[in-house]
Design an enzyme around this catalytic site. Structure first.
Site, short mmCIF file in Angstrom:
data_model
loop_
_atom_site.label_atom_id
_atom_site.label_comp_id
_atom_site.label_asym_id
_atom_site.label_seq_id
_atom_site.Cartn_x
_atom_site.Cartn_y
_atom_site.Cartn_z
N ASP A 94 13.43 -12.25 68.31
CA ASP A 94 12.43 -11.53 67.52
C ASP A 94 11.40 -10.88 68.43
O ASP A 94 10.95 -11.47 69.42
CB ASP A 94 11.72 -12.48 66.55
N TYR B 80 10.09 -5.90 59.90
CA TYR B 80 9.73 -7.19 60.49
C TYR B 80 8.44 -7.75 59.86
O TYR B 80 7.39 -7.10 59.90
CB TYR B 80 9.53 -7.03 61.99
N GLU C 124 18.04 -14.33 68.22
CA GLU C 124 17.34 -15.56 67.85
C GLU C 124 18.11 -16.37 66.81
O GLU C 124 18.02 -17.59 66.77
CB GLU C 124 15.95 -15.20 67.29
#
Length: 699
Positions: A110, A314, A7
């Site tokens: 992601d 994350y 990403e």
């Protein structure tokens, strides 16, 4: 050759390093049979109405229901128009060329709904048919990436996630485009924006603001008594609340004459407080706003930076739990914290071998587990990064600690026929509260340690006073309070069955709530006032128009979020959801077009430059409509909105009143006049002894 699509360039570089793809090319890296590139966020999105041949805001074109939806390269605003982003077009061309060279693709965007959408829109736009696998990781550490690459998942495992993402994307388009165009046409001045999640969020803020401002404060009185026993001072408060001051004072005199209170009831109970769970993103944002004053967007950006530097897992997670197979990694993370001076004392308070497993729950782990630190010790963090990292680290230590055990005592007293109460609290086992030394919540009433009290005991009254109090209006939202309201939107449903059905369902997702709030700021619908979030005049105007319309219905938006979750879980059909959204777009368009927004009665003001035209006054600027005259004055100057009266003064007298509370780029507040020169250019004029943010300059 295999193509890896990440990403962001930073993530692509980390993956390329592990794969041995170290040769740098324009827009990608190559080596050892791998090509590694990146998407730069949303390179491809849904086409705007202009690309379907609908130019401008046309009532007869509404509702706009594309069939099929077209994809287009990301657009950027340039000279009051949207044009193709040259950076996005270049990177998309690079990805297209690389797809032609590869046999298969590894998706490394992601691991979540938006990351999946970013890749799938590129895949669809480029008409790609190459097979792909998914890298699904919750941390960017070398260990996590290696494990992810060794355990790549089939791409079709994420088809339902993709469908939910497409459903969200198209639903936002259908509602946002149609409602915004309808409102702009209805308002007949300015450009207005409405949205599937944005508008219910605005409704929450405005409704609370109106309740707060419309609240009638009433005075009441309570009697407070002071006592002393066994060298312990403590206080009790009357159960009765008197609305009449004289009656309260008469009761006070009688109680003072009586001189004693008698214990009528004494209850004690042991209470075990479970440690808090790990942070999800919304929880972290709420805590950071309460404790540090950070905005939701600031917290997300800081957490994202910590993630990309491999210090935390994350951040865009909606879960507070970890799966069973991760539990074995927790001791190593605790040892990592023990190696840092800041956490040594806290780590010494946990019980090795007796960690609390409350955070382990496979069922409640969504796309990603709760926020954790990694085994990489932080270095060179900024003050804000350090503050967020410490929050996450301390929460981990608290979550695996033992329960906090307290002795809670509820005492009832009587003086004559008047009843009084007091609470006592004694910490028996500090447990998780010892980690940071916090033994009571900020929101709860302070508790006091009490001497031994039993029914029938008589206590002397040392002091007695009638306290004047006031009823409190509903508190204005802080960002923390707003996030909580968005997270628990289902609780606001009046219907009991509906409330139960939507229990735990919010509006927006943990990953999008900060962006929704920031959108409202950018639209000039809300503003910050001290620590609270309040609507602007423009926001209130929009709310007044839509408050009874379906687009402002929090419950309906929560139901949509629930449906999208069901699509993701393969329990619902995205086509049915989108048909509902098309029907809904038609309904709200009709509703809004039949309404009108209140127009301020702006006075006619001649252009100070050409003198030939009346100025057009908008929310954001004032301008001359005449051809050849480009006089424009922006209304928001250094964070302060110019009132109509100041615009009149500026144009007619060439000088506004003193504008207070403006902010320099460095964040310092200053006061100044806005003055207009003979050519029609405006500048600052400072009163004597006033802070000057910069050299005198035009704006």
């Amino acid at each position: 050759m295999k193509l890896v699509i990440a990403e962001k360039p930073s993530v692509a570089r980390e993956i390329a390093l592990l794969l041995g793809a170290e040769e740098k090319k324009d827009g990608y890296l190559v080596g050892k049979d791998y090509l590694v590139t990146w998407a730069l966020g949303h390179l491809v999105g849904l086409a705007m109405p202009e690309e379907y041949g609908i130019v401008g805001f046309q009532k007869e074109s509404l509702p706009i229901l594309p069939n099929p939806f077209n994809l287009t390269i990301r657009k950027v605003r340039k000279n009051n128009a949207y044009v193709t982003d040259p950076g996005a077009a270049k990177q998309l061309k690079i990805i297209g060329n690389l797809i032609g060279k590869c046999q298969s693709i590894i998706v490394a965007t992601d691991a979540g709904r938006e990351g999946e959408l970013i890749f799938r829109y590129i895949y669809e736009y480029l008409k790609c048919d190459k097979p792909f696998e998914r890298l699904w990781i919750s941390s960017l550490t070398e260990k996590a990436i290696r494990q992810g690459l060794e355990n790549l998942k089939p791409g079709d495992e994420f088809d339902s996630l993709h469908l939910a993402a497409v459903g969200r994307s198209r639903a936002d388009w259908l509602v946002g485009i149609n409602a915004s165009q309808a409102l702009t046409i209805s308002a007949s001045r300015g450009v207005y924006s409405l949205g599937r999640v944005q508008t219910p969020t605005l409704a929450l803020i405005c409704k609370r603001y109106m309740e707060n401002k419309g609240f009638k404060i009433q005075k009441y009185w309570q009697i407070e008594l002071e006592h002393k026993k066994e060298f312990v001072d403590f206080k009790s408060l009357s159960v009765t609340k008197w609305n009449d001051k004289q009656i309260a004072e008469d009761a006070l005199k009688a109680i003072i004459r009586h001189g004693i209170v008698t214990v009528s009831n004494a209850e004690s109970k042991n209470v075990s407080e479970q440690p808090p769970l790990l942070f999800d993103l919304t929880g972290l944002q709420k805590e950071a706003n309460k404790k540090l004053g950070f905005s939701a967007e600031d917290t997300l950006n800081i957490a994202q930076s910590l993630y990309e530097n491999k210090f935390i897992t994350y951040p865009r997670t909606g879960s507070k739990y970890i799966p069973e197979d991760m539990w074995a990694e927790i001791p190593n993370l605790i040892r990592t914290l023990d190696g840092t001076e800041r956490f040594k004392d806290a780590v010494s308070k946990i019980r090795w071998g007796r960690f609390n497993k409350r955070i382990v729950n496979d069922v409640k782990v969504t796309d990603h587990h709760g926020l954790l630190v990694t085994d990489r010790i932080p270095s060179a963090l900024s003050a804000k990064e350090n503050a967020i990292y410490e929050m996450i680290a301390f929460r981990l230590l608290e979550s695996i600690s033992q329960t906090c055990n307290k002795l809670i005592r509820d005492i009832n007293l009587k003086a004559l026929h008047y009843e009084f109460t007091l609470k006592g609290c004694k910490v028996l086992e500090p447990g998780w509260r010892a980690i940071r030394g916090n033994f009571s919540d900020e929101d709860s009433e302070p508790v006091q340690e009490l001497p031994e009290l039993k029914v029938g005991d008589e206590l002397k009254i040392k002091e007695a006073v009638a306290l004047e109090k006031k009823t409190k209006p509903p508190v204005l939202y802080t960002e923390a309070g707003l996030l909580a309201a968005m997270e628990t939107a289902g609780k606001q449903i009046e219907d009991a069955e509906g409330r139960k059905a939507l229990q735990g369902i919010g509006i927006g997702t943990p990953a999008t709530r900060a962006a929704i709030i920031e959108t409202l700021f950018k639209r000039d619908y809300i503003k910050r006032e001290n620590k609270t979030v309040i609507p602007t005049l423009k926001g209130l105007q929009v709310y007044d128009l839509v408050k009874d319309k379906k687009i402002a219905d929090v419950a309906m938006t929560a139901e949509w979020e629930q449906t999208l979750q069901k699509v993701e879980n393969k329990e619902s059909d995205v086509a049915f959801f989108l048909k509902q959204m098309e029907d809904y777009a038609g309904e709200i368009t009709k509703e809004i077009l039949s309404s009108s927004i209140t127009n301020d009665d702006h006075p006619p003001i001649d252009c100070p430059k050409c003198k030939n035209h009346k100025l057009v006054i908008r929310d954001r600027l004032v301008k001359c409509p005449g051809d050849g005259c480009n006089w424009t004055q922006f209304r928001n100057i250094c964070g302060v909105q110019l009132a109509i009266t100041d615009i009149q003064l500026l144009v007619t007298k060439r000088k506004t009143s003193l504008i207070k509370g403006m902010k320099s780029k460095a964040g310092k507040k200053f006061d100044a006049y806005i003055v207009l020169n003979a050519e029609g250019a405006s500048s600052f004029e400072f009163p004597k002894d006033n802070f000057k943010p910069d050299k005198k300059k035009r704006h």
